[in-house]
Design a protein around this motif. Structure first.
Motif, PDB file in Angstrom:
ATOM      1  N   VAL A  63       2.099  -3.645 -12.150  1.00  0.00           N
ATOM      2  CA  VAL A  63       1.385  -4.891 -12.435  1.00  0.00           C
ATOM      3  C   VAL A  63       2.363  -6.063 -12.492  1.00  0.00           C
ATOM      4  CG1 VAL A  63       0.024  -6.133 -14.156  1.00  0.00           C
ATOM      5  CG2 VAL A  63      -0.487  -3.732 -13.662  1.00  0.00           C
ATOM      6  N   GLN A  64       3.484  -5.873 -13.191  1.00  0.00           N
ATOM      7  CA  GLN A  64       4.453  -6.952 -13.354  1.00  0.00           C
ATOM      8  C   GLN A  64       5.212  -7.248 -12.065  1.00  0.00           C
ATOM      9  OE1 GLN A  64       4.620  -8.922 -15.968  1.00  0.00           O
ATOM     10  NE2 GLN A  64       2.933  -7.709 -16.816  1.00  0.00           N
ATOM     11  N   VAL A  65       5.589  -6.219 -11.311  1.00  0.00           N
ATOM     12  CA  VAL A  65       6.319  -6.438 -10.055  1.00  0.00           C
ATOM     13  C   VAL A  65       5.442  -7.162  -9.045  1.00  0.00           C
ATOM     14  CG1 VAL A  65       7.273  -5.250  -8.030  1.00  0.00           C
ATOM     15  CG2 VAL A  65       7.995  -4.578 -10.322  1.00  0.00           C
ATOM     16  N   LEU A  66       4.168  -6.794  -8.977  1.00  0.00           N
ATOM     17  CA  LEU A  66       3.265  -7.429  -8.017  1.00  0.00           C
ATOM     18  C   LEU A  66       2.921  -8.868  -8.414  1.00  0.00           C
ATOM     19  CD1 LEU A  66       0.864  -4.464  -7.199  1.00  0.00           C
ATOM     20  CD2 LEU A  66       2.657  -5.413  -5.762  1.00  0.00           C
ATOM     21  N   LYS A  67       3.246  -9.253  -9.637  1.00  0.00           N
ATOM     22  CA  LYS A  67       3.019 -10.640 -10.066  1.00  0.00           C
ATOM     23  C   LYS A  67       4.199 -11.545  -9.735  1.00  0.00           C
ATOM     24  CE  LYS A  67      -0.089  -9.856 -14.018  1.00  0.00           C
ATOM     25  NZ  LYS A  67      -0.200  -9.943 -15.502  1.00  0.00           N
ATOM     26  N   LEU A  68       5.284 -10.978  -9.234  1.00  0.00           N
ATOM     27  CA  LEU A  68       6.466 -11.783  -8.950  1.00  0.00           C
ATOM     28  C   LEU A  68       6.166 -12.856  -7.906  1.00  0.00           C
ATOM     29  CD1 LEU A  68       9.146  -8.956  -8.824  1.00  0.00           C
ATOM     30  CD2 LEU A  68       8.905 -10.699 -10.584  1.00  0.00           C
ATOM     31  N   ASN A  69       6.810 -13.969  -8.037  1.00  0.00           N
ATOM     32  CA  ASN A  69       6.575 -15.107  -7.155  1.00  0.00           C
ATOM     33  C   ASN A  69       6.903 -14.762  -5.695  1.00  0.00           C
ATOM     34  OD1 ASN A  69       6.014 -17.805  -6.459  1.00  0.00           O
ATOM     35  ND2 ASN A  69       8.197 -18.315  -6.540  1.00  0.00           N
ATOM     36  N   GLY A  70       5.953 -15.011  -4.813  1.00  0.00           N
ATOM     37  CA  GLY A  70       6.173 -14.808  -3.383  1.00  0.00           C
ATOM     38  C   GLY A  70       5.763 -13.453  -2.864  1.00  0.00           C
ATOM     39  N   ILE A  71       5.417 -12.514  -3.742  1.00  0.00           N
ATOM     40  CA  ILE A  71       5.075 -11.158  -3.308  1.00  0.00           C
ATOM     41  C   ILE A  71       3.810 -11.154  -2.452  1.00  0.00           C
ATOM     42  CG2 ILE A  71       4.224  -8.916  -4.111  1.00  0.00           C
ATOM     43  CD1 ILE A  71       7.146  -9.064  -4.357  1.00  0.00           C
ATOM     44  N   GLY A  72       2.784 -11.900  -2.866  1.00  0.00           N
ATOM     45  CA  GLY A  72       1.515 -11.893  -2.135  1.00  0.00           C
ATOM     46  C   GLY A  72       1.669 -12.384  -0.706  1.00  0.00           C
ATOM     47  N   MET A  73       2.340 -13.521  -0.520  1.00  0.00           N
ATOM     48  CA  MET A  73       2.533 -14.073   0.821  1.00  0.00           C
ATOM     49  C   MET A  73       3.416 -13.151   1.660  1.00  0.00           C
ATOM     50  SD  MET A  73       3.959 -17.833   1.957  1.00  0.00           S
ATOM     51  CE  MET A  73       2.456 -18.635   1.332  1.00  0.00           C
ATOM     52  N   ALA A  74       4.468 -12.600   1.052  1.00  0.00           N
ATOM     53  CA  ALA A  74       5.372 -11.699   1.775  1.00  0.00           C
ATOM     54  C   ALA A  74       4.645 -10.430   2.223  1.00  0.00           C
ATOM     55  CB  ALA A  74       6.569 -11.336   0.901  1.00  0.00           C
ATOM     56  N   LEU A  75       3.769  -9.923   1.375  1.00  0.00           N
ATOM     57  CA  LEU A  75       2.985  -8.744   1.742  1.00  0.00           C
ATOM     58  C   LEU A  75       2.087  -9.053   2.936  1.00  0.00           C
ATOM     59  CD1 LEU A  75       1.981  -5.865   1.227  1.00  0.00           C
ATOM     60  CD2 LEU A  75       0.368  -6.798  -0.451  1.00  0.00           C
ATOM     61  N   GLY A  76       1.462 -10.226   2.930  1.00  0.00           N
ATOM     62  CA  GLY A  76       0.617 -10.615   4.048  1.00  0.00           C
ATOM     63  C   GLY A  76       1.392 -10.726   5.350  1.00  0.00           C
ATOM     64  N   VAL A  77       2.599 -11.324   5.289  1.00  0.00           N
ATOM     65  CA  VAL A  77       3.439 -11.444   6.486  1.00  0.00           C
ATOM     66  C   VAL A  77       3.827 -10.061   7.012  1.00  0.00           C
ATOM     67  CG1 VAL A  77       5.691 -12.224   7.346  1.00  0.00           C
ATOM     68  CG2 VAL A  77       4.337 -13.715   5.877  1.00  0.00           C
ATOM     69  N   SER A  78       4.205  -9.163   6.105  1.00  0.00           N
ATOM     70  CA  SER A  78       4.612  -7.810   6.522  1.00  0.00           C
ATOM     71  C   SER A  78       3.467  -7.048   7.176  1.00  0.00           C
ATOM     72  CB  SER A  78       5.145  -7.024   5.320  1.00  0.00           C
ATOM     73  OG  SER A  78       6.405  -7.497   4.919  1.00  0.00           O
ATOM     74  N   VAL A  79       2.284  -7.115   6.557  1.00  0.00           N
ATOM     75  CA  VAL A  79       1.123  -6.421   7.116  1.00  0.00           C
ATOM     76  C   VAL A  79       0.761  -7.000   8.483  1.00  0.00           C
ATOM     77  CG1 VAL A  79      -1.347  -5.995   6.831  1.00  0.00           C
ATOM     78  CG2 VAL A  79       0.197  -5.719   4.887  1.00  0.00           C
ATOM     79  N   LEU A  80       0.762  -8.328   8.562  1.00  0.00           N
ATOM     80  CA  LEU A  80       0.393  -8.999   9.814  1.00  0.00           C
ATOM     81  C   LEU A  80       1.367  -8.662  10.938  1.00  0.00           C
ATOM     82  CD1 LEU A  80      -1.928 -10.876  10.594  1.00  0.00           C
ATOM     83  CD2 LEU A  80      -0.380 -12.816  10.267  1.00  0.00           C
ATOM     84  N   LYS A  81       2.647  -8.719  10.655  1.00  0.00           N
ATOM     85  CA  LYS A  81       3.628  -8.445  11.702  1.00  0.00           C
ATOM     86  C   LYS A  81       3.630  -6.964  12.095  1.00  0.00           C
ATOM     87  CE  LYS A  81       8.162  -7.481   9.568  1.00  0.00           C
ATOM     88  NZ  LYS A  81       8.720  -6.567  10.570  1.00  0.00           N
ATOM     89  N   THR A  82       3.328  -6.097  11.138  1.00  0.00           N
ATOM     90  CA  THR A  82       3.258  -4.674  11.466  1.00  0.00           C
ATOM     91  C   THR A  82       2.065  -4.368  12.362  1.00  0.00           C
ATOM     92  OG1 THR A  82       4.329  -4.071   9.370  1.00  0.00           O
ATOM     93  CG2 THR A  82       3.068  -2.358  10.493  1.00  0.00           C
ATOM     94  N   VAL A  83       0.913  -4.930  12.031  1.00  0.00           N
ATOM     95  CA  VAL A  83      -0.299  -4.683  12.825  1.00  0.00           C
ATOM     96  C   VAL A  83      -0.182  -5.301  14.214  1.00  0.00           C
ATOM     97  CG1 VAL A  83      -2.773  -5.145  12.996  1.00  0.00           C
ATOM     98  CG2 VAL A  83      -1.783  -4.466  10.800  1.00  0.00           C
ATOM     99  N   ILE A  84       0.163  -6.587  14.276  1.00  0.00           N
ATOM    100  CA  ILE A  84       0.259  -7.276  15.568  1.00  0.00           C
ATOM    101  C   ILE A  84       1.405  -6.711  16.397  1.00  0.00           C
ATOM    102  CG2 ILE A  84       0.687  -9.491  16.696  1.00  0.00           C
ATOM    103  CD1 ILE A  84      -0.640 -10.857  14.335  1.00  0.00           C
ATOM    104  N   GLY A  85       2.558  -6.509  15.756  1.00  0.00           N
ATOM    105  CA  GLY A  85       3.721  -5.985  16.472  1.00  0.00           C
ATOM    106  C   GLY A  85       3.473  -4.607  17.057  1.00  0.00           C
TER     107      GLY A  85
END
Length: 298
Positions: A63-85
């Motif tokens: 819960v605390q790690v996933l609240k860290l600043n920037g995690i949500g956007m970084a997760l979205g970028v990783s998922v997007l680049k993995t799927v599209i790539g």
């Protein structure tokens, strides 16, 4: 003819099974151990004691790690680049592999060897960086995708697999008036599911774990991947644990929830590992068949 069961056969099977079971346990246990520690009392887990099940169970670390600043956007970028790539790499490498199976392809032998030779010779980090800069790919999402659309290793695997498909299927489609793209999409792609699923697993892992592009080519924080963000957090686990404790306030004052550098590091490791591990069960039925058939011929 049914094989005769002997003491020797039974002994070999027993020893063989035991060795592979032990090998599987050796491979799986470190991941399981880290997972158990992330769910256990943090102060107790920091002592380094060996555990087989969570003690003082809680999920506050995640819960605390996933609240860290920037995690949500970084997760979205990783998922997007993995799927599209992965999708574009599958499309580009498989279609090029199909073209290399065509005997009338222009300069087929030269182009195939030119693609393969890139597996063995690399210009190095500095020329690679200069090339990406000259192509204006720095600080763009495209830098995660475009350089990987054609992968020589995947081209070899898929080309070999396609060559094992009976030519009569393609010839009959040509007689019916089907073109190159129609044959590829309607006939070869459905028949090549095992090797395509294998390549998809390889590329998913490669895209998900790739840290180099973000490290050297991206300075825009909006394009940071989950792996890069968590890598930075892991290198600062000590300060991060104190920061989360301060931000968490009294709700984290209990000893079982008190974050430690060990808890932060292990939780971050699990956040990075678990998503890609979940892909394997869905691809398992294709994986073994695909990698074996794709490596039969040279």
């Amino acid at each position: 003819m049914k094989q005769k069961v002997t003491i020797g056969n039974l002994s070999f099977s027993l020893i063989n099974s035991t060795i592979f079971i032990l090998f599987a346990i050796i491979c799986i246990f470190p991941l399981y151990y880290i997972f158990v520690l992330t769910l256990s009392n943090n102060q107790w887990a920091a002592s380094g004691a060996l555990v087989l099940y969570p003690k003082g169970f809680h999920i506050e670390n995640y819960v605390q790690v996933l609240k860290l600043n920037g995690i949500g956007m970084a997760l979205g970028v990783s998922v997007l680049k993995t799927v599209i790539g992965t999708a574009l790499t599958l499309a580009g490498s498989s279609f090029l592999a199909y073209l290399f199976t065509k005997p009338n392809m222009y300069m087929k032998r030269f182009l195939y060897r030119f693609v393969i030779i890139t597996m063995y010779f690399n210009a190095g980090l500095i020329p690679w960086y200069i090339n990406m800069k000259n192509l204006h790919l720095m600080n763009t999402f495209a830098v995660y995708i475009i350089p990987y659309i054609i992968a020589p290793f995947y081209v070899i695997l898929i080309k070999t697999f396609i060559e094992s498909i009976p030519k009569a299927l393609e010839e009959s489609a040509q007689i019916d008036g089907a073109g190159v793209f129609r044959i590829f999409w309607s006939i070869l792609v459905p028949l090549s599911k095992p090797i395509l699923a294998t390549v998809a697993v390889f590329e998913c892992v490669n895209q998900w774990n790739n840290l180099r592009d973000n490290l050297f080519l991206i300075t825009d924080s909006r394009l940071n991947t989950l792996q890069f963000v968590l890598y930075k957090f892991m290198s600062e686990a000590d300060a991060l644990a104190r920061k989360i404790m301060v931000d968490g306030g009294a709700s984290l004052s209990a000893s079982s929830f008190k974050l430690t550098p060990t808890a932060v590091s292990m939780t971050i490791a699990m956040v990075v590992i678990l998503p890609i591990v979940c892909i394997y069960p869905f691809m398992q039925r294709y994986f073994t068949k695909g990698i074996m058939l794709g490596a039969v011929k040279g």
